[in-house]
Design an enzyme around this catalytic site. Structure first.
Site, mmCIF file in Angstrom:
data_model
loop_
_atom_site.group_PDB
_atom_site.id
_atom_site.type_symbol
_atom_site.label_atom_id
_atom_site.label_comp_id
_atom_site.label_asym_id
_atom_site.label_seq_id
_atom_site.Cartn_x
_atom_site.Cartn_y
_atom_site.Cartn_z
ATOM 1 N N HIS A 65 0.803 -1.218 0.000
ATOM 2 C CA HIS A 65 0.000 0.000 0.000
ATOM 3 C C HIS A 65 0.838 1.272 0.000
ATOM 4 O O HIS A 65 0.337 2.349 0.300
ATOM 5 C CB HIS A 65 -0.950 -0.001 1.195
ATOM 6 C CG HIS A 65 -1.931 -1.132 1.179
ATOM 7 N ND1 HIS A 65 -2.881 -1.276 0.191
ATOM 8 C CD2 HIS A 65 -2.079 -2.197 2.010
ATOM 9 C CE1 HIS A 65 -3.596 -2.375 0.425
ATOM 10 N NE2 HIS A 65 -3.121 -2.943 1.517
ATOM 11 N N GLY A 66 2.126 1.150 -0.315
ATOM 12 C CA GLY A 66 2.973 2.326 -0.433
ATOM 13 C C GLY A 66 3.079 3.112 0.853
ATOM 14 O O GLY A 66 3.110 2.562 1.960
ATOM 15 N N GLU A 67 3.102 4.430 0.712
ATOM 16 C CA GLU A 67 3.266 5.306 1.872
ATOM 17 C C GLU A 67 2.105 5.222 2.857
ATOM 18 O O GLU A 67 2.252 5.549 4.031
ATOM 19 C CB GLU A 67 3.395 6.758 1.410
ATOM 20 C CG GLU A 67 4.712 7.124 0.798
ATOM 21 C CD GLU A 67 4.749 8.599 0.421
ATOM 22 O OE1 GLU A 67 5.387 9.377 1.147
ATOM 23 O OE2 GLU A 67 4.130 8.963 -0.596
ATOM 24 N N LYS A 68 0.936 4.786 2.374
ATOM 25 C CA LYS A 68 -0.255 4.786 3.220
ATOM 26 C C LYS A 68 -0.257 3.659 4.241
ATOM 27 O O LYS A 68 -1.048 3.663 5.178
ATOM 28 C CB LYS A 68 -1.506 4.689 2.336
ATOM 29 C CG LYS A 68 -1.674 5.884 1.402
ATOM 30 C CD LYS A 68 -2.898 5.725 0.514
ATOM 31 C CE LYS A 68 -3.039 6.916 -0.430
ATOM 32 N NZ LYS A 68 -4.197 6.752 -1.344
ATOM 33 N N ALA A 69 0.593 2.657 4.040
ATOM 34 C CA ALA A 69 0.626 1.524 4.967
ATOM 35 C C ALA A 69 1.147 1.982 6.330
ATOM 36 O O ALA A 69 2.049 2.821 6.408
ATOM 37 C CB ALA A 69 1.509 0.416 4.409
ATOM 38 N N PRO A 70 0.605 1.425 7.420
ATOM 39 C CA PRO A 70 1.114 1.803 8.752
ATOM 40 C C PRO A 70 2.554 1.364 8.959
ATOM 41 O O PRO A 70 3.298 2.001 9.687
ATOM 42 C CB PRO A 70 0.164 1.068 9.708
ATOM 43 C CG PRO A 70 -0.445 -0.033 8.889
ATOM 44 C CD PRO A 70 -0.518 0.477 7.493
ATOM 45 N N VAL A 72 5.852 0.396 6.602
ATOM 46 C CA VAL A 72 6.282 0.498 5.207
ATOM 47 C C VAL A 72 7.551 -0.321 4.986
ATOM 48 O O VAL A 72 8.460 -0.322 5.819
ATOM 49 C CB VAL A 72 6.546 1.981 4.831
ATOM 50 C CG1 VAL A 72 6.950 2.106 3.364
ATOM 51 C CG2 VAL A 72 5.300 2.820 5.106
ATOM 52 N N VAL A 73 7.606 -1.034 3.850
ATOM 53 C CA VAL A 73 8.782 -1.823 3.489
ATOM 54 C C VAL A 73 9.516 -1.124 2.345
ATOM 55 O O VAL A 73 8.902 -0.743 1.342
ATOM 56 C CB VAL A 73 8.403 -3.261 3.079
ATOM 57 C CG1 VAL A 73 9.665 -4.053 2.714
ATOM 58 C CG2 VAL A 73 7.646 -3.959 4.203
ATOM 59 N N ASP A 181 -1.156 -13.437 9.075
ATOM 60 C CA ASP A 181 -1.690 -12.882 7.827
ATOM 61 C C ASP A 181 -0.994 -13.468 6.596
ATOM 62 O O ASP A 181 -0.491 -12.741 5.743
ATOM 63 C CB ASP A 181 -1.555 -11.355 7.846
ATOM 64 C CG ASP A 181 -2.595 -10.692 6.944
ATOM 65 O OD1 ASP A 181 -3.521 -11.385 6.498
ATOM 66 O OD2 ASP A 181 -2.455 -9.475 6.690
#
Length: 494
Positions: A65-70, A72-73, A181
Protein backbone atom coordinates in the site's frame (compact mmCIF):
# COMPACT_ATOMS: atom_id res chain seq x y z
CA UNK A 1 -11.82 -26.15 -18.51
CA UNK A 2 -13.31 -28.83 -20.69
CA UNK A 3 -13.08 -32.25 -19.07
CA UNK A 4 -11.01 -31.21 -16.06
CA UNK A 5 -12.43 -32.75 -12.86
CA UNK A 6 -14.94 -34.78 -14.90
CA UNK A 7 -14.15 -37.88 -12.86
CA UNK A 8 -14.30 -36.22 -9.45
CA UNK A 9 -16.04 -38.42 -6.91
CA UNK A 10 -18.72 -36.97 -4.61
CA UNK A 11 -16.93 -34.68 -2.20
CA UNK A 12 -15.55 -35.84 1.11
CA UNK A 13 -12.22 -37.52 1.57
CA UNK A 14 -12.14 -41.29 1.70
CA UNK A 15 -10.39 -42.83 4.68
CA UNK A 16 -7.39 -43.96 2.65
CA UNK A 17 -6.62 -40.46 1.42
CA UNK A 18 -7.30 -38.93 4.82
CA UNK A 19 -4.87 -41.31 6.46
CA UNK A 20 -2.16 -40.60 3.92
CA UNK A 21 -2.44 -36.86 4.45
CA UNK A 22 -3.43 -36.39 8.06
CA UNK A 23 -1.26 -39.12 9.51
CA UNK A 24 1.71 -39.00 7.21
CA UNK A 25 4.82 -40.65 8.63
CA UNK A 26 7.76 -38.45 9.52
CA UNK A 27 9.86 -37.75 6.46
CA UNK A 28 13.21 -36.04 6.35
CA UNK A 29 12.79 -32.48 5.22
CA UNK A 30 14.75 -32.19 2.01
CA UNK A 31 15.11 -28.45 2.39
CA UNK A 32 18.63 -27.62 3.52
CA UNK A 33 18.50 -25.88 6.89
CA UNK A 34 21.47 -23.56 6.64
CA UNK A 35 21.86 -20.94 3.94
CA UNK A 36 25.36 -20.30 2.66
CA UNK A 37 26.63 -16.73 2.49
CA UNK A 38 24.11 -15.19 4.89
CA UNK A 39 25.44 -13.24 7.86
CA UNK A 40 24.30 -14.05 11.37
CA UNK A 41 21.48 -11.95 12.77
CA UNK A 42 22.75 -8.55 13.93
CA UNK A 43 21.68 -5.12 15.09
CA UNK A 44 21.98 -2.24 12.65
CA UNK A 45 22.10 1.46 13.40
CA UNK A 46 19.33 3.71 12.15
CA UNK A 47 21.92 5.66 10.17
CA UNK A 48 23.03 2.49 8.36
CA UNK A 49 19.48 1.78 7.29
CA UNK A 50 18.81 5.40 6.36
CA UNK A 51 21.78 5.33 4.00
CA UNK A 52 20.85 1.90 2.67
CA UNK A 53 17.38 3.10 1.64
CA UNK A 54 18.53 6.48 0.32
CA UNK A 55 16.91 8.25 3.24
CA UNK A 56 13.78 6.04 3.19
CA UNK A 57 13.02 7.42 -0.23
CA UNK A 58 9.49 7.06 -1.58
CA UNK A 59 11.02 5.63 -4.75
CA UNK A 60 12.32 2.66 -2.73
CA UNK A 61 8.97 1.64 -1.21
CA UNK A 62 8.03 -1.91 -2.18
CA UNK A 63 5.17 -2.69 0.25
CA UNK A 64 1.68 -3.27 -1.00
CA UNK A 65 0.00 0.00 0.00
CA UNK A 66 2.97 2.33 -0.43
CA UNK A 67 3.27 5.31 1.87
CA UNK A 68 -0.25 4.79 3.22
CA UNK A 69 0.63 1.52 4.97
CA UNK A 70 1.11 1.80 8.75
CA UNK A 71 4.32 -0.22 8.38
CA UNK A 72 6.28 0.50 5.21
CA UNK A 73 8.78 -1.82 3.49
CA UNK A 74 11.69 -0.32 1.53
CA UNK A 75 14.28 -1.89 -0.71
CA UNK A 76 17.88 -0.87 -0.19
CA UNK A 77 21.54 -1.83 -0.25
CA UNK A 78 23.78 -2.21 2.78
CA UNK A 79 27.10 -0.52 2.06
CA UNK A 80 26.12 -0.52 -1.64
CA UNK A 81 26.50 -4.30 -1.63
CA UNK A 82 23.89 -6.59 -0.07
CA UNK A 83 20.34 -6.00 -1.25
CA UNK A 84 17.93 -5.77 1.67
CA UNK A 85 14.27 -5.18 2.48
CA UNK A 86 13.69 -2.87 5.45
CA UNK A 87 10.38 -2.87 7.30
CA UNK A 88 9.86 0.35 9.25
CA UNK A 89 7.17 0.02 11.89
CA UNK A 90 4.68 2.59 13.02
CA UNK A 91 6.21 4.42 15.98
CA UNK A 92 3.56 3.18 18.40
CA UNK A 93 3.81 -0.46 17.27
CA UNK A 94 6.47 -1.75 19.68
CA UNK A 95 6.85 0.68 22.61
CA UNK A 96 9.14 -1.67 24.55
CA UNK A 97 12.45 -2.06 22.67
CA UNK A 98 13.35 -5.19 24.66
CA UNK A 99 10.20 -7.03 23.56
CA UNK A 100 10.85 -6.03 19.97
CA UNK A 101 14.48 -7.16 20.10
CA UNK A 102 13.61 -10.49 21.73
CA UNK A 103 10.98 -11.26 19.12
CA UNK A 104 13.25 -10.19 16.25
CA UNK A 105 16.20 -12.21 17.55
CA UNK A 106 14.03 -15.30 17.79
CA UNK A 107 12.92 -15.00 14.16
CA UNK A 108 16.46 -14.06 13.16
CA UNK A 109 17.78 -17.47 14.26
CA UNK A 110 15.91 -19.10 11.38
CA UNK A 111 17.92 -19.77 8.24
CA UNK A 112 16.36 -21.65 5.32
CA UNK A 113 16.32 -21.62 1.51
CA UNK A 114 12.53 -21.44 1.55
CA UNK A 115 12.50 -18.18 3.53
CA UNK A 116 13.36 -14.59 2.79
CA UNK A 117 15.49 -14.65 5.93
CA UNK A 118 15.65 -12.00 8.65
CA UNK A 119 19.15 -10.49 8.74
CA UNK A 120 18.80 -8.03 11.58
CA UNK A 121 16.86 -5.26 13.28
CA UNK A 122 17.14 -1.78 14.71
CA UNK A 123 15.63 -0.34 17.90
CA UNK A 124 16.90 3.22 18.39
CA UNK A 125 14.78 5.66 20.38
CA UNK A 126 11.28 5.32 18.86
CA UNK A 127 12.42 3.64 15.64
CA UNK A 128 11.70 -0.09 15.13
CA UNK A 129 12.97 -1.70 11.92
CA UNK A 130 13.50 -5.21 10.55
CA UNK A 131 16.08 -6.08 7.88
CA UNK A 132 15.55 -9.07 5.59
CA UNK A 133 16.86 -10.49 2.34
CA UNK A 134 15.51 -8.59 -0.66
CA UNK A 135 13.98 -10.78 -3.35
CA UNK A 136 13.73 -8.95 -6.68
CA UNK A 137 11.13 -10.85 -8.70
CA UNK A 138 7.87 -9.59 -7.21
CA UNK A 139 5.17 -11.33 -5.19
CA UNK A 140 2.86 -14.25 -5.84
CA UNK A 141 -0.01 -11.73 -5.92
CA UNK A 142 1.65 -9.93 -8.84
CA UNK A 143 2.27 -13.15 -10.79
CA UNK A 144 -1.19 -14.60 -10.15
CA UNK A 145 -3.50 -11.59 -10.18
CA UNK A 146 -1.68 -8.87 -12.13
CA UNK A 147 0.48 -10.70 -14.69
CA UNK A 148 1.47 -8.81 -17.84
CA UNK A 149 2.92 -11.20 -20.43
CA UNK A 150 1.72 -14.68 -19.45
CA UNK A 151 -0.11 -16.39 -16.58
CA UNK A 152 1.80 -18.64 -14.20
CA UNK A 153 2.03 -22.20 -15.51
CA UNK A 154 0.55 -25.14 -13.61
CA UNK A 155 3.90 -26.80 -12.69
CA UNK A 156 5.11 -23.48 -11.24
CA UNK A 157 1.91 -23.07 -9.21
CA UNK A 158 2.43 -26.53 -7.73
CA UNK A 159 6.04 -25.66 -6.93
CA UNK A 160 4.94 -22.49 -5.16
CA UNK A 161 2.58 -24.26 -2.77
CA UNK A 162 5.07 -27.08 -2.08
CA UNK A 163 7.91 -24.66 -1.30
CA UNK A 164 5.57 -22.62 0.86
CA UNK A 165 4.50 -25.73 2.77
CA UNK A 166 8.18 -26.65 3.24
CA UNK A 167 8.87 -23.17 4.59
CA UNK A 168 6.06 -23.52 7.13
CA UNK A 169 7.26 -27.01 8.05
CA UNK A 170 10.75 -25.68 8.73
CA UNK A 171 9.42 -22.82 10.86
CA UNK A 172 7.22 -25.23 12.81
CA UNK A 173 10.18 -27.55 13.45
CA UNK A 174 12.04 -24.57 14.94
CA UNK A 175 9.19 -23.59 17.26
CA UNK A 176 7.76 -20.81 15.08
CA UNK A 177 4.47 -22.38 13.97
CA UNK A 178 2.52 -19.11 13.97
CA UNK A 179 2.52 -17.01 10.82
CA UNK A 180 0.49 -13.81 10.80
CA UNK A 181 -1.69 -12.88 7.83
CA UNK A 182 -0.39 -15.46 5.34
CA UNK A 183 -1.40 -14.31 1.86
CA UNK A 184 -0.13 -14.02 -1.71
CA UNK A 185 1.78 -10.82 -0.91
CA UNK A 186 3.91 -12.73 1.61
CA UNK A 187 5.30 -15.08 -1.06
CA UNK A 188 8.30 -13.57 -2.85
CA UNK A 189 10.48 -14.73 -5.75
CA UNK A 190 14.28 -14.72 -5.53
CA UNK A 191 16.95 -14.21 -8.20
CA UNK A 192 16.34 -17.73 -9.54
CA UNK A 193 12.56 -17.13 -9.41
CA UNK A 194 12.16 -19.68 -6.64
CA UNK A 195 9.28 -18.78 -4.30
CA UNK A 196 10.10 -18.00 -0.68
CA UNK A 197 8.06 -17.05 2.36
CA UNK A 198 8.67 -13.58 3.81
CA UNK A 199 10.03 -13.68 7.35
CA UNK A 200 8.11 -10.51 8.21
CA UNK A 201 4.92 -12.52 8.81
CA UNK A 202 6.63 -14.42 11.62
CA UNK A 203 6.30 -11.25 13.72
CA UNK A 204 3.09 -9.35 14.35
CA UNK A 205 2.84 -5.77 13.14
CA UNK A 206 2.71 -4.61 16.74
CA UNK A 207 3.12 -6.06 20.21
CA UNK A 208 -0.63 -6.13 20.87
CA UNK A 209 -1.90 -5.68 17.34
CA UNK A 210 -4.00 -7.79 15.04
CA UNK A 211 -2.60 -10.88 13.36
CA UNK A 212 -4.75 -10.37 10.26
CA UNK A 213 -5.07 -7.22 8.20
CA UNK A 214 -6.79 -8.77 5.20
CA UNK A 215 -10.50 -8.73 4.38
CA UNK A 216 -12.57 -10.48 7.04
CA UNK A 217 -13.87 -12.87 4.36
CA UNK A 218 -10.40 -14.48 4.28
CA UNK A 219 -9.83 -14.59 8.05
CA UNK A 220 -9.91 -17.94 9.90
CA UNK A 221 -13.26 -18.36 11.70
CA UNK A 222 -11.65 -19.06 15.08
CA UNK A 223 -9.69 -15.81 14.86
CA UNK A 224 -12.95 -13.93 14.38
CA UNK A 225 -14.29 -15.65 17.52
CA UNK A 226 -11.27 -15.40 19.83
CA UNK A 227 -8.84 -12.91 18.29
CA UNK A 228 -6.08 -15.51 18.59
CA UNK A 229 -4.02 -17.07 15.84
CA UNK A 230 -3.16 -20.77 16.15
CA UNK A 231 -1.10 -23.18 14.03
CA UNK A 232 -4.42 -24.36 12.58
CA UNK A 233 -5.23 -20.77 11.59
CA UNK A 234 -2.07 -20.78 9.47
CA UNK A 235 -3.34 -23.94 7.72
CA UNK A 236 -6.63 -22.15 6.99
CA UNK A 237 -4.70 -19.28 5.38
CA UNK A 238 -2.69 -21.82 3.40
CA UNK A 239 -6.02 -23.08 2.07
CA UNK A 240 -6.86 -19.59 0.81
CA UNK A 241 -3.51 -19.58 -1.01
CA UNK A 242 -4.34 -22.93 -2.61
CA UNK A 243 -7.54 -21.30 -3.89
CA UNK A 244 -5.51 -18.36 -5.26
CA UNK A 245 -3.25 -20.78 -7.12
CA UNK A 246 -6.16 -22.79 -8.50
CA UNK A 247 -8.26 -19.85 -9.59
CA UNK A 248 -5.79 -17.09 -10.40
CA UNK A 249 -8.18 -14.91 -8.42
CA UNK A 250 -8.63 -14.02 -4.75
CA UNK A 251 -11.86 -15.92 -4.12
CA UNK A 252 -13.36 -15.77 -0.60
CA UNK A 253 -13.26 -19.24 1.02
CA UNK A 254 -17.04 -19.34 1.59
CA UNK A 255 -17.66 -18.72 -2.10
CA UNK A 256 -15.04 -21.34 -3.10
CA UNK A 257 -16.53 -23.95 -0.80
CA UNK A 258 -19.97 -23.32 -2.32
CA UNK A 259 -18.50 -23.88 -5.78
CA UNK A 260 -16.86 -27.12 -4.61
CA UNK A 261 -20.08 -28.41 -3.06
CA UNK A 262 -21.95 -27.57 -6.27
CA UNK A 263 -19.16 -29.23 -8.33
CA UNK A 264 -18.79 -25.96 -10.25
CA UNK A 265 -15.10 -26.43 -10.95
CA UNK A 266 -14.98 -24.45 -14.17
CA UNK A 267 -15.79 -21.29 -12.22
CA UNK A 268 -13.29 -22.19 -9.52
CA UNK A 269 -10.28 -22.94 -11.74
CA UNK A 270 -8.26 -20.49 -13.81
CA UNK A 271 -9.32 -20.67 -17.45
CA UNK A 272 -5.69 -19.94 -18.42
CA UNK A 273 -4.76 -23.41 -17.15
CA UNK A 274 -6.95 -25.36 -19.56
CA UNK A 275 -5.25 -28.57 -20.63
CA UNK A 276 -2.24 -28.09 -18.32
CA UNK A 277 -3.16 -30.60 -15.61
CA UNK A 278 -4.98 -33.90 -15.14
CA UNK A 279 -8.30 -34.52 -13.40
CA UNK A 280 -6.42 -36.36 -10.66
CA UNK A 281 -4.06 -33.47 -9.89
CA UNK A 282 -6.89 -30.96 -9.88
CA UNK A 283 -8.97 -33.20 -7.63
CA UNK A 284 -6.17 -33.60 -5.11
CA UNK A 285 -5.55 -29.86 -4.87
CA UNK A 286 -9.25 -29.02 -4.52
CA UNK A 287 -9.61 -31.60 -1.76
CA UNK A 288 -6.55 -30.38 0.07
CA UNK A 289 -7.80 -26.78 -0.09
CA UNK A 290 -11.20 -27.86 1.22
CA UNK A 291 -9.65 -29.67 4.18
CA UNK A 292 -7.46 -26.67 5.02
CA UNK A 293 -10.58 -24.49 5.04
CA UNK A 294 -12.55 -26.76 7.37
CA UNK A 295 -14.46 -24.80 9.99
CA UNK A 296 -13.25 -27.10 12.76
CA UNK A 297 -9.55 -26.61 13.48
CA UNK A 298 -8.96 -30.23 14.41
CA UNK A 299 -10.16 -31.38 10.99
CA UNK A 300 -7.46 -29.46 9.14
CA UNK A 301 -4.28 -31.25 8.03
CA UNK A 302 -1.00 -30.39 9.76
CA UNK A 303 1.87 -28.75 7.93
CA UNK A 304 3.88 -31.95 7.50
CA UNK A 305 0.84 -33.51 5.84
CA UNK A 306 0.70 -30.61 3.37
CA UNK A 307 4.24 -31.36 2.23
CA UNK A 308 3.47 -35.07 1.95
CA UNK A 309 0.33 -34.39 -0.10
CA UNK A 310 1.91 -31.83 -2.45
CA UNK A 311 5.25 -33.52 -3.17
CA UNK A 312 3.85 -36.28 -5.45
CA UNK A 313 1.94 -33.72 -7.55
CA UNK A 314 5.08 -31.93 -8.76
CA UNK A 315 5.78 -31.73 -12.51
CA UNK A 316 8.84 -30.56 -14.47
CA UNK A 317 10.95 -30.83 -11.32
CA UNK A 318 14.21 -30.53 -13.30
CA UNK A 319 13.16 -27.32 -15.04
CA UNK A 320 14.49 -24.20 -13.27
CA UNK A 321 11.86 -21.83 -11.90
CA UNK A 322 13.08 -18.92 -14.03
CA UNK A 323 12.42 -21.04 -17.14
CA UNK A 324 8.92 -21.94 -15.96
CA UNK A 325 8.31 -18.27 -15.17
CA UNK A 326 9.86 -17.15 -18.47
CA UNK A 327 11.90 -14.48 -16.64
CA UNK A 328 15.45 -13.70 -17.80
CA UNK A 329 17.93 -15.19 -15.38
CA UNK A 330 20.27 -12.79 -13.56
CA UNK A 331 23.43 -14.42 -14.83
CA UNK A 332 22.37 -14.58 -18.46
CA UNK A 333 22.07 -10.88 -19.24
CA UNK A 334 25.27 -9.49 -20.68
CA UNK A 335 26.52 -6.09 -19.59
CA UNK A 336 27.58 -5.44 -23.16
CA UNK A 337 23.90 -5.52 -24.14
CA UNK A 338 22.87 -2.90 -21.55
CA UNK A 339 21.82 0.45 -23.02
CA UNK A 340 24.49 2.50 -21.22
CA UNK A 341 24.86 6.27 -21.58
CA UNK A 342 28.34 7.68 -22.26
CA UNK A 343 28.81 8.12 -18.48
CA UNK A 344 27.61 4.57 -17.79
CA UNK A 345 29.93 3.23 -20.45
CA UNK A 346 32.87 5.19 -19.05
CA UNK A 347 32.16 3.79 -15.56
CA UNK A 348 31.87 0.29 -17.04
CA UNK A 349 35.29 0.70 -18.69
CA UNK A 350 36.70 2.44 -15.61
CA UNK A 351 37.83 5.32 -17.83
CA UNK A 352 38.24 7.96 -15.11
CA UNK A 353 39.40 10.60 -17.58
CA UNK A 354 36.21 10.20 -19.63
CA UNK A 355 34.11 10.32 -16.44
CA UNK A 356 35.80 13.57 -15.49
CA UNK A 357 35.11 15.11 -18.90
CA UNK A 358 31.42 14.15 -18.77
CA UNK A 359 30.89 15.43 -15.20
CA UNK A 360 32.61 18.68 -16.12
CA UNK A 361 30.46 19.03 -19.23
CA UNK A 362 27.16 18.32 -17.45
CA UNK A 363 27.96 20.72 -14.62
CA UNK A 364 25.18 21.18 -12.08
CA UNK A 365 22.17 20.48 -14.34
CA UNK A 366 21.16 17.45 -12.29
CA UNK A 367 20.93 19.53 -9.11
CA UNK A 368 17.81 21.25 -10.44
CA UNK A 369 14.89 20.30 -8.23
CA UNK A 370 17.07 19.25 -5.30
CA UNK A 371 15.43 20.38 -2.08
CA UNK A 372 17.41 23.18 -0.44
CA UNK A 373 16.01 25.25 2.34
CA UNK A 374 17.47 28.67 1.64
CA UNK A 375 17.07 31.24 4.38
CA UNK A 376 18.54 34.53 5.50
CA UNK A 377 21.64 32.55 6.42
CA UNK A 378 22.30 32.26 2.68
CA UNK A 379 23.53 35.82 2.72
CA UNK A 380 25.67 35.69 5.80
CA UNK A 381 29.44 35.74 5.63
CA UNK A 382 29.50 32.06 6.56
CA UNK A 383 27.28 31.14 3.60
CA UNK A 384 29.31 33.24 1.23
CA UNK A 385 32.42 31.45 2.44
CA UNK A 386 30.67 28.10 1.82
CA UNK A 387 29.79 29.08 -1.74
CA UNK A 388 33.34 30.25 -2.28
CA UNK A 389 34.66 26.85 -1.15
CA UNK A 390 32.39 25.19 -3.70
CA UNK A 391 33.61 27.57 -6.40
CA UNK A 392 37.23 26.79 -5.49
CA UNK A 393 36.42 23.09 -5.56
CA UNK A 394 34.89 23.41 -9.02
CA UNK A 395 37.97 25.26 -10.27
CA UNK A 396 40.31 22.63 -8.83
CA UNK A 397 38.13 19.85 -10.29
CA UNK A 398 38.24 21.49 -13.72
CA UNK A 399 42.04 21.65 -13.59
CA UNK A 400 42.32 18.08 -12.25
CA UNK A 401 43.75 19.17 -8.91
CA UNK A 402 41.79 16.46 -7.15
CA UNK A 403 43.32 16.79 -3.68
CA UNK A 404 42.34 20.46 -3.54
CA UNK A 405 38.90 19.59 -4.95
CA UNK A 406 38.37 17.07 -2.13
CA UNK A 407 39.40 19.65 0.48
CA UNK A 408 37.13 22.39 -0.87
CA UNK A 409 34.11 20.17 -1.51
CA UNK A 410 34.48 18.76 2.01
CA UNK A 411 34.29 22.29 3.45
CA UNK A 412 31.08 22.86 1.45
CA UNK A 413 29.51 19.55 2.53
CA UNK A 414 30.44 19.89 6.21
CA UNK A 415 28.56 23.19 6.59
CA UNK A 416 25.40 21.34 5.51
CA UNK A 417 23.25 24.37 4.63
CA UNK A 418 22.91 23.25 1.00
CA UNK A 419 22.87 19.73 -0.40
CA UNK A 420 24.17 18.97 -3.84
CA UNK A 421 24.29 15.48 -5.39
CA UNK A 422 26.71 16.84 -7.98
CA UNK A 423 29.21 17.88 -5.30
CA UNK A 424 29.10 14.34 -3.90
CA UNK A 425 29.58 12.97 -7.43
CA UNK A 426 32.56 15.24 -8.07
CA UNK A 427 34.18 14.43 -4.75
CA UNK A 428 33.50 10.73 -5.46
CA UNK A 429 35.49 10.92 -8.70
CA UNK A 430 38.21 12.95 -6.98
CA UNK A 431 38.56 10.15 -4.44
CA UNK A 432 38.79 7.61 -7.25
CA UNK A 433 41.47 9.69 -8.95
CA UNK A 434 43.49 9.75 -5.73
CA UNK A 435 43.11 6.02 -5.08
CA UNK A 436 40.58 6.24 -2.24
CA UNK A 437 37.78 3.94 -3.50
CA UNK A 438 36.12 3.35 -0.12
CA UNK A 439 35.58 7.08 0.37
CA UNK A 440 34.39 7.28 -3.23
CA UNK A 441 31.80 4.59 -2.57
CA UNK A 442 30.56 6.45 0.50
CA UNK A 443 30.03 9.60 -1.57
CA UNK A 444 28.14 7.69 -4.27
CA UNK A 445 25.82 6.36 -1.55
CA UNK A 446 25.36 9.88 -0.12
CA UNK A 447 24.46 11.17 -3.60
CA UNK A 448 21.65 8.60 -3.71
CA UNK A 449 20.33 9.79 -0.34
CA UNK A 450 19.98 13.27 -1.86
CA UNK A 451 18.72 12.04 -5.24
CA UNK A 452 17.46 8.41 -5.00
CA UNK A 453 16.77 7.87 -8.72
CA UNK A 454 19.85 9.58 -10.16
CA UNK A 455 21.58 7.23 -12.67
CA UNK A 456 24.90 9.08 -12.26
CA UNK A 457 25.10 8.04 -8.59
CA UNK A 458 24.61 4.38 -9.52
CA UNK A 459 27.22 4.57 -12.27
CA UNK A 460 29.78 6.13 -9.94
CA UNK A 461 28.90 3.54 -7.33
CA UNK A 462 29.75 0.89 -9.95
CA UNK A 463 33.12 2.52 -10.62
CA UNK A 464 33.94 2.62 -6.89
CA UNK A 465 32.89 -1.01 -6.43
CA UNK A 466 35.05 -2.04 -9.39
CA UNK A 467 38.02 -0.27 -7.81
CA UNK A 468 37.37 -2.29 -4.65
CA UNK A 469 37.38 -5.53 -6.66
CA UNK A 470 33.66 -6.10 -6.12
CA UNK A 471 32.78 -6.88 -9.72
CA UNK A 472 29.41 -8.57 -9.14
CA UNK A 473 28.15 -5.66 -7.05
CA UNK A 474 29.49 -3.24 -9.67
CA UNK A 475 27.50 -5.01 -12.37
CA UNK A 476 24.32 -4.72 -10.29
CA UNK A 477 24.90 -0.99 -9.85
CA UNK A 478 25.42 -0.57 -13.61
CA UNK A 479 22.16 -2.40 -14.26
CA UNK A 480 20.33 -0.17 -11.75
CA UNK A 481 21.70 2.96 -13.41
CA UNK A 482 20.85 1.71 -16.89
CA UNK A 483 17.32 0.78 -15.81
CA UNK A 484 16.70 4.22 -14.32
CA UNK A 485 18.10 5.93 -17.40
CA UNK A 486 15.91 3.84 -19.70
CA UNK A 487 12.82 4.78 -17.65
CA UNK A 488 13.79 8.45 -17.64
CA UNK A 489 14.34 8.48 -21.41
CA UNK A 490 11.05 6.65 -21.94
CA UNK A 491 9.15 9.17 -19.84
CA UNK A 492 10.76 12.15 -21.58
CA UNK A 493 9.83 10.79 -25.02
CA UNK A 494 6.09 10.80 -24.23
Amino acid sequence: MGSCFSNLRPFGWDSQYKASVLEAPDVENEVKGEVDGLPVFQEYSFEQLRLATSGFAVENIVSEHGEKAPNVVYKGKLDAQRRIAVKRFNRAAWPDPRQFMEEARSVGQLRNHRLANLLGCCAEEEERLLVAEYLPNDTLAKHLFHWETQPMKWPMRLRVVLYLAQALEYCTSKGRALYHDLNAYRVLFDDDCNPRLSCFGLMKNSRDGKSYSTNLAFTPPEYLRTGRVTPESVIYSFGTLLLDVLSGKHIPPSRALDLIRDRNFETLTDSCLEGQFSDEDGTELVRLASRCLHYEQRERPNVKSLVTALAPLQNDVDVPSYVLMDIPHGGTSSLESLPLSPLGDACFRMDLTAIHEILEQVGYKDDEGTANELSFQMWTDQMQETLNSKKKGDNAFRHKDFNTAIECYTQFIDVGTMVSPTVFARRCLSYLMTDMPQQALSDAVQALVVSPIWPTAFYLQAAALSSLGMDNEAQEALKDGSSLETKRNGNSSH
